[in-house]
Scaffold this active site. Structure first.
Site, PDB file in Angstrom:
ATOM      1  N   SER A  91      82.423  41.863  90.613  1.00 15.06           N
ATOM      2  CA  SER A  91      81.905  42.169  89.229  1.00 15.06           C
ATOM      3  C   SER A  91      80.270  41.950  89.498  1.00 15.06           C
ATOM      4  CB  SER A  91      82.289  41.258  88.271  1.00 15.06           C
ATOM      5  OG  SER A  91      83.600  41.662  88.022  1.00 15.06           O
ATOM      6  N   VAL A 165      79.282  49.602  84.602  1.00 13.39           N
ATOM      7  CA  VAL A 165      80.240  49.757  83.755  1.00 13.39           C
ATOM      8  C   VAL A 165      80.960  48.592  83.235  1.00 13.39           C
ATOM      9  CG1 VAL A 165      82.568  51.066  83.245  1.00 13.39           C
ATOM     10  CG2 VAL A 165      80.603  52.277  84.171  1.00 13.39           C
ATOM     11  N   LYS A 166      81.279  47.983  84.606  1.00 14.59           N
ATOM     12  CA  LYS A 166      82.210  46.244  84.494  1.00 14.59           C
ATOM     13  C   LYS A 166      81.329  45.562  83.702  1.00 14.59           C
ATOM     14  CE  LYS A 166      85.423  43.778  85.269  1.00 14.59           C
ATOM     15  NZ  LYS A 166      85.690  42.788  86.023  1.00 14.59           N
ATOM     16  N   ALA A 167      79.848  45.539  83.863  1.00 17.28           N
ATOM     17  CA  ALA A 167      79.257  44.693  82.869  1.00 17.28           C
ATOM     18  C   ALA A 167      79.316  44.916  81.415  1.00 17.28           C
ATOM     19  CB  ALA A 167      77.665  44.609  83.662  1.00 17.28           C
ATOM     20  N   ASN A 170      82.435  44.139  79.936  1.00 15.63           N
ATOM     21  CA  ASN A 170      82.627  42.792  79.719  1.00 15.63           C
ATOM     22  C   ASN A 170      81.832  42.372  78.398  1.00 15.63           C
ATOM     23  OD1 ASN A 170      84.373  42.577  81.831  1.00 15.63           O
ATOM     24  ND2 ASN A 170      83.467  40.813  82.846  1.00 15.63           N
TER      25      ASN A 170
END
Lengths: 290, 290, 290, 290
Positions: A91, A165-167, A170
């Protein structure tokens, strides 16, 4: 397949992810800083515990490390097989992906930022979601290997897009967690039966993955199992706020939530689960969310 | 059943809700300010269009009006059948519920604040969620009638608790909408394919009812259908913030979100759908969320 | 004094600041990208318009440029006199100061981050405030030159500390501006005489430099003179938020204010004065602050 | 003057305020719940300690009580001299002023909401600021009496306007306090000399009454003297947020600040000074502001 595949970083996620690769690939190399873990993995799943240098001589190299910095340090001095694709499941930070793709291109190596979601259960069942940034060509070539580990695999844009997108995911999760804690505190303070209330909310427009899963499984039952540290969530949400700042955007709820997550992270013991953010709300509102 | 049931307020929700009652109750009275609507309902579903006074002479009286104030005005001068239960499905104010339950008790009438969620489709299919505040006894007696209209029916606490849960649900929905708009704006600005990104988020911890339903069906497709006005959402979220203020609680994300919803509501045309909140974000961030 | 002093960057501030130096120093060199300005300055104040290379051969070199990036570009290829002190009056980035102090040390040149406050009137009257970061030794040696231009000159810490104080000052100013606009909007909407109200506030605990100066001189009179661009304020407040992020701090009002300043900056025409932030509040609250 | 003047409520403010009245008025009646205080006042300043009923038979009646509710309770059953003016110096609720002015009008009594600022030192030196709401006529008639106690006396609007200005002033003060604590925490964490930094800020655009007075006199010196309780500040800022909510305004910084003030108030011991809000910031940022 006759391709050689490597997996670097056998943490809670990586250990489970790498376990699926031998089903499809005849040669799977694994490496881990604590080498005993790699040896155990070889014993458990028929992979080969190799040196980092050998792991770098594969056609497809997965990595799953705590931060982008760890990946950068590793890659800095490593000789990687020309023509290989490095699939980074960390991540990480979008700017780091852009730096690494440029550096590796000079060595004729492709780089994909390919963080995953689905937690350890998804890693175990090979039902992870991959959000992938990088070239369409590298994506297509790495797709079969990612399909062994995941279910939904999306090419979301150029280099860094996957990490972005992951950040953002989350960050949205953190916002929903704050929303749930504030909503629950308010209802509790007014004498409402909170758990019945959230059954209603779960069937209504206020539902989120937090309300259906995290509240009952971590907060209401006072379990707060330490699976994903609040400090790591604060790191991820910090990446999201940096994306906002970088492009001169205005995102008030993202900004406020970062303050709250960081405050909570600064207040709790290191390693505390992200769900302990609820305890900060309990403290300032003098209620127990249950 | 031989009980007489009434339904007061045949708006988009009420018209569809009342339609189910004749299947179970032999006598169903309906009343609406614009009386033609009541007459049409009688024709369509075999109910009886009556005067407000007659509607008040039922065993169970449902109401579904725009605001608590409307309900208070109606009840102020009305003679209601002693022993009746008034089931108020309005998205109302908890303090008003406490006032009405006290007033009606003097006339030997029970009052339940029983707002619903599930939108017009849930009203049509009788799959609504009821979140109900009031006495356990009144709840039990009204339960069979509510079961005709809904699927999940929960007694969440004393008088006002139902309204509180609805207000908090809508506030959480508003927070999730802001989160989604901010997340989408950030990703768009960084060149990410937003719709692919949200497919990943929908399979991840950042999922919410907003991301699975509202973004694709109202925002990404630029439809913004006018079903639930932003001004009404601002009213509901305002009720939630009042609950926070009333008990001296600290809920930073609720407070910030109220500012944003109110700002957006002040900026758009009256009647604009709540999803047009996305347009405010598009304006301040110079992106289009699609 | 016999020291040679240079001034690089003759903008609205620099032009006025450099004008005082010839009173004290026998040789004052000035340089500006648009060279005519330097020539005019020489004519007006008895300075010498020189090449950038000559300006870099002074004992004390002041710079006053729009951003740290501009200073870095300039210094990158420049040969500076060993033993010189570079006094950078730009409203810059702390991390850039740390980078420049290290780079210049290799060339035996000292660097001070020495941003100023006091606006053009302070530059003209030599009453500026200097907030200075860097070594105590360099500070002492540059102090006499700074005293020619300013009144309050403070050594606030190591390299970067000066820029940090300036960024935080401007962030606080932005917060006070939001506070004043929100307060004024609220009072106006409730029918209060806003200008009389702010006379009371100016004599009370709610007073700030914004309420005593900016509101009456820029907002109430609808003047909004373009002296300090909202976009530059957004840059400075962004630096402050980066400081918060960098050290994992929690500063909710700083974070929220950055969102508001950035939103307002994105909405207005380039070059609009920072006081036009008031117009965003007028728009979302449908009031005029006067 | 021959008018009879009364003063009701001899707290820290009222005791000092009432002391000035005998200089100008020949008959000054004082009343306090704890009657010894009134008797002591009579002895100290030549006033007359009377019953509440007698105090209500004056031409001008000042009151200075903790909350509007206290004033309402007092007035509810009291017979007041027709033609009198009630000057309420409580930091009260605008809606309460509107209610009281209507009630008292029926008894031919005027009511002014006339809160003051200037703290006990201003009360002692008769340099208070009065922000007054109500009719222009009543204001003119009460002006000479207010002038005995204050320096700046402003008629800011109709009934409730005075309370509104006071609440907004205190909200702005709270915002400035948060700004100062966040700014100081950030600078401290980056190794800046905070007190030198704030000397610069006090000479710059970031100045406020908080930075010039409260930081050095209460926070930097760790004194936190208990003069104005954080809980009372939370009450006043709550009144300001209610004004925002009431008129459907959008005031994000007001909303966020209320969350912070309320959180801090919920965390500290009852009676703690408002400046202890700094301790919450110290706790979440692991710094000491000094």
């Amino acid at each position: 397949m006759t391709q050689i595949v490597s997996f670097i970083g056998l943490g809670a996620m990586g250990y489970r992810m790498a376990a699926h690769l031998p089903q499809t690939f005849s040669e799977v190399r694994v490496w881990n800083r604590t080498f005993e873990k790699a040896q155990q993995h070889a014993k458990d799943y028929g992979t080969q515990a190799t040196s980092l240098e050998e792991a770098a001589q594969a056609d497809i190299i997965f990595s799953c490390l705590p931060t982008s910095q760890d990946v950068e340090h590793l890659i800095a001095t490593l000789e990687i097989k020309p023509g290989a694709i490095w699939v980074d499941c960390t991540s990480g930070v979008p700017a780091s992906a852009k730096k690494l793709i440029a550096e590796l291109k000079l060595k004729d190596v492709d780089y994909l930022d390919a963080p995953v979601s689905g937690q350890t259960i998804g890693a175990e069942k090979a039902t992870l979601t991959f959000m992938v940034g990088g070239s369409a060509d590298a994506f297509e070539r790495a797709l079969p290997a990612m399909q062994v580990l995941g279910k939904l695999i999306k090419h979301v844009g150029d280099s860094g897009a996957g990490f972005a997108v992951k950040a953002v995911n989350n960050m949205m999760m953190a916002i929903h967690l704050c929303a749930a804690c504030e909503g629950a505190s308010t209802l509790k303070s007014h004498g409402v039966n909170v758990q019945e209330a959230f059954e209603c909310i779960n069937a209504s427009s206020g539902q989120s993955a937090i309300t259906t899963s995290i509240l009952p499984n971590r907060v209401f039952n006072r379990a707060f199992p330490s699976t994903f540290a609040l400090a790591l969530l604060a790191k991820d949400t910090g990446i999201a706020l940096d994306l906002v700042q970088e492009n001169k955007l205005s995102a008030p709820i993202i900004a406020s939530t970062q303050s709250l997550v960081q405050a909570a992270s600064n207040l709790v013991e290191a390693g505390s689960d992200f769900s302990t953010l609820a305890k900060m709300y309990e403290s300032i509102n003098k209620v127990t969310i249950e």
